[in-house]
Design an enzyme around this catalytic site. Sequence first.
Site, PDB file in Angstrom:
ATOM      1  N   LYS A 146     -41.898  72.526 -78.549  1.00  0.00           N
ATOM      2  CA  LYS A 146     -41.206  73.981 -79.159  1.00  0.00           C
ATOM      3  C   LYS A 146     -41.216  73.478 -81.187  1.00  0.00           C
ATOM      4  O   LYS A 146     -41.739  74.433 -81.370  1.00  0.00           O
ATOM      5  CB  LYS A 146     -40.090  74.224 -79.256  1.00  0.00           C
ATOM      6  N   ASN A 147     -41.253  72.310 -81.511  1.00  0.00           N
ATOM      7  CA  ASN A 147     -41.219  72.830 -83.090  1.00  0.00           C
ATOM      8  C   ASN A 147     -42.652  72.485 -83.845  1.00  0.00           C
ATOM      9  O   ASN A 147     -42.592  72.613 -84.530  1.00  0.00           O
ATOM     10  CB  ASN A 147     -40.073  71.624 -84.264  1.00  0.00           C
TER      11      ASN A 147
ATOM     12  N   CYS B 103     -26.931  80.079 -90.234  1.00  0.00           N
ATOM     13  CA  CYS B 103     -27.022  79.805 -89.104  1.00  0.00           C
ATOM     14  C   CYS B 103     -25.735  79.008 -88.554  1.00  0.00           C
ATOM     15  O   CYS B 103     -25.268  78.510 -89.539  1.00  0.00           O
ATOM     16  CB  CYS B 103     -27.864  79.654 -88.569  1.00  0.00           C
TER      17      CYS B 103
ATOM     18  N   ARG C 123     -28.075  76.646 -94.555  1.00  0.00           N
ATOM     19  CA  ARG C 123     -29.596  76.107 -94.288  1.00  0.00           C
ATOM     20  C   ARG C 123     -31.151  77.701 -95.069  1.00  0.00           C
ATOM     21  O   ARG C 123     -31.741  78.158 -94.798  1.00  0.00           O
ATOM     22  CB  ARG C 123     -30.325  76.359 -93.032  1.00  0.00           C
TER      23      ARG C 123
ATOM     24  N   ASP D  17     -31.067  66.333 -84.472  1.00  0.00           N
ATOM     25  CA  ASP D  17     -31.538  67.296 -83.746  1.00  0.00           C
ATOM     26  C   ASP D  17     -31.128  65.961 -82.515  1.00  0.00           C
ATOM     27  O   ASP D  17     -30.783  66.823 -81.086  1.00  0.00           O
ATOM     28  CB  ASP D  17     -32.597  67.420 -83.262  1.00  0.00           C
TER      29      ASP D  17
ATOM     30  N   ARG E 244     -33.174  78.350 -76.235  1.00  0.00           N
ATOM     31  CA  ARG E 244     -34.177  78.585 -76.630  1.00  0.00           C
ATOM     32  C   ARG E 244     -35.134  76.759 -76.931  1.00  0.00           C
ATOM     33  O   ARG E 244     -36.502  76.932 -77.348  1.00  0.00           O
ATOM     34  CB  ARG E 244     -33.364  78.915 -77.912  1.00  0.00           C
TER      35      ARG E 244
HETATM   36  C1  UD1 Z   1     -36.900  72.361 -88.714  1.00  0.00           C
HETATM   37  C2  UD1 Z   1     -36.901  72.157 -87.192  1.00  0.00           C
HETATM   38  C3  UD1 Z   1     -35.712  71.601 -86.304  1.00  0.00           C
HETATM   39  C4  UD1 Z   1     -34.357  70.262 -87.270  1.00  0.00           C
HETATM   40  C5  UD1 Z   1     -34.602  70.242 -89.166  1.00  0.00           C
HETATM   41  C6  UD1 Z   1     -34.449  69.095 -89.469  1.00  0.00           C
HETATM   42  C7  UD1 Z   1     -37.942  73.110 -86.347  1.00  0.00           C
HETATM   43  C8  UD1 Z   1     -38.582  74.628 -85.722  1.00  0.00           C
HETATM   44  N1  UD1 Z   1     -37.177  73.770 -86.479  1.00  0.00           N
HETATM   45  O1  UD1 Z   1     -35.255  72.727 -89.048  1.00  0.00           O
HETATM   46  O2  UD1 Z   1     -34.930  71.621 -85.067  1.00  0.00           O
HETATM   47  O3  UD1 Z   1     -33.454  70.518 -87.265  1.00  0.00           O
HETATM   48  O4  UD1 Z   1     -36.209  70.673 -89.120  1.00  0.00           O
HETATM   49  O5  UD1 Z   1     -35.322  67.711 -88.713  1.00  0.00           O
HETATM   50  O6  UD1 Z   1     -39.087  72.794 -86.800  1.00  0.00           O
HETATM   51  N2  UD1 Z   1     -33.105  73.249 -97.215  1.00  0.00           N
HETATM   52  C9  UD1 Z   1     -32.841  73.869 -98.199  1.00  0.00           C
HETATM   53  N3  UD1 Z   1     -33.933  74.930 -99.018  1.00  0.00           N
HETATM   54  C10 UD1 Z   1     -34.802  74.931 -98.459  1.00  0.00           C
HETATM   55  C11 UD1 Z   1     -35.332  74.358 -96.359  1.00  0.00           C
HETATM   56  C12 UD1 Z   1     -34.179  73.578 -95.908  1.00  0.00           C
HETATM   57  O7  UD1 Z   1     -31.979  73.853 -98.622  1.00  0.00           O
HETATM   58  O8  UD1 Z   1     -35.514  75.466 -98.518  1.00  0.00           O
HETATM   59  C13 UD1 Z   1     -31.580  72.021 -96.297  1.00  0.00           C
HETATM   60  C14 UD1 Z   1     -31.029  72.293 -94.928  1.00  0.00           C
HETATM   61  O9  UD1 Z   1     -30.541  73.456 -95.249  1.00  0.00           O
HETATM   62  C15 UD1 Z   1     -30.974  71.524 -94.456  1.00  0.00           C
HETATM   63  C16 UD1 Z   1     -32.449  70.431 -94.372  1.00  0.00           C
HETATM   64  O10 UD1 Z   1     -33.189  71.007 -95.769  1.00  0.00           O
HETATM   65  O11 UD1 Z   1     -29.700  70.535 -94.740  1.00  0.00           O
HETATM   66  C17 UD1 Z   1     -33.395  70.523 -93.593  1.00  0.00           C
HETATM   67  O12 UD1 Z   1     -33.466  71.469 -93.719  1.00  0.00           O
HETATM   68  P1  UD1 Z   1     -35.463  71.596 -92.950  1.00  0.00           P
HETATM   69  O13 UD1 Z   1     -35.606  70.384 -92.818  1.00  0.00           O
HETATM   70  O14 UD1 Z   1     -35.989  72.683 -93.940  1.00  0.00           O
HETATM   71  O15 UD1 Z   1     -35.225  72.181 -91.293  1.00  0.00           O
HETATM   72  P2  UD1 Z   1     -36.070  73.316 -90.684  1.00  0.00           P
HETATM   73  O16 UD1 Z   1     -37.702  73.465 -90.955  1.00  0.00           O
HETATM   74  O17 UD1 Z   1     -35.308  74.501 -90.850  1.00  0.00           O
END
Ligand code: UD1
Length: 434
Positions: free
Chosen positions: A36-37, A130, A135, A319, A411
């Site tokens: 999915k990711n 969320c 996030r 995850d 999901r």
């Molecule tokens: C993706 C995955 C999710 C997984 C996560 C971490 C998808 C669709 N989802 O989520 O399943 O749990 O990676 O492996 O691929 N952060 C910031 N600022 C930003 C972006 C992120 O502070 O602009 C922080 C987030 O709050 C979190 C950390 O960075 O604490 C990691 O988040 P991120 O790697 O971005 O997760 P997702 O891409 O949303």
Amino acid sequence: MPTLQKGGGGGWPMPTVLKIHGGNPLKGTIEISGAKNSALPLMVACLLTDKPLTLTNVPNLADIRTIAQLLGLLGVECIEKGDMRTLNAANITSTTAPYDLVKTMRASVLVLGPLVARYGIARVSLPGGCALGARAVDVHLEGLQALGATCELEEGYIVAKAPRGLHGAHFTMRVVSVGATENLMLAASIADGQTVLRNVAREPEIVDLANCLNAMGANIQGAGTDTITIEGVKTLNGATHKVIPDRLETGSYAIASLITGGDVTLTNTSLECLPMVRETLEKAGAVFEDSANGFRVYQNGPIHGVDVMTEPYPGFATDLQAPFMALMGICEGAAMITETIFENRFMHVPELARMGANIQVHGASAMVRGIKHLSGAPVMATDIRASIGLVIAGLAAKGDTTISRLYHLDRGYENLEAKLQACGAVIERHRVDA
Ligand code: UD1
């Protein structure tokens, strides 16, 4: 008290619950679906070209339908045939990702980079909080600004503009973010000049996206390391690309095999995508045997307690923290589980406690003291991975577990009941009549 009526494999939209009669060792074969990711950013990549992009091994999941719906709103034509999706963004009619869709799935924010790169403007609803905490998307925006976009917040929407297109830049991420790495890789692939992204995520899904973009004519090097170099190209072509296997589904079913004392062969996947998870599960007593198209997993004696800290790939995946915690619930000894990625990812703890698990949370760490067996109970799912953690606990528990709020599970896990039933699990979906 709600009355339960027998359902069958997820035919009803909602409200439904999952009823599990635990205690059966899982035995058999489970075919792993496409990731999915990976599929989500790959589908978004269609926005970068006016030629069709065909993806195979796409899982049939609620999140995939959500991104398809969003792309449809933007004007993308999406043809679905089994696990194949052909996406054609030749006639984009909108550059706005509305609140109603973004609020149901944060990954919608991935359209920001490609839209501003190709059309010079994008309006994407700012994802709210969320279940996993705040996030933020600040790193996505900082990266796009480095590439020359202006980003402003207007009435709850991020408005990114780059009327003369994006240009290459050097950008170092303050936080390792999977989504930001994908957004910037997508955008930079058609920016003018060279982009160097540092301290990026190294997840297999990033490599999958880079491979697909390169097949479309992009020039991306270094995906899978902490530095990605992208030589921007003027236009991208269509391509046909197979989505990689879902390593999180793989890890979840491996843990399900172990917790039930089962013996399961997972196909259409590989152990390579789970380095730290494999090592951790082996310490806990798992045996893995490679097979032609996957691997077999079973336990060798009792499950031992193993301390774990979640980290960006190749570390232990956040995850899989909830499924692993369920497994540690019945370990011999104790395990300290530390969550470093999301501040609020212990929502499953009170639910596991309802099943008898002995877990104390101290800040970002949870101390799990193993007990002999979990007991079935009514529990509530709070996010995708918490949900599968509860399913896994329910499969091992004595008695019946009823899990509500299944939309989270839907999901991320394709054909969950059918896959588990084929291995002897007693698990059924029921409609709840209030
Ligand atoms: C993706 C995955 C999710 C997984 C996560 C971490 C998808 C669709 N989802 O989520 O399943 O749990 O990676 O492996 O691929 N952060 C910031 N600022 C930003 C972006 C992120 O502070 O602009 C922080 C987030 O709050 C979190 C950390 O960075 O604490 C990691 O988040 P991120 O790697 O971005 O997760 P997702 O891409 O949303």
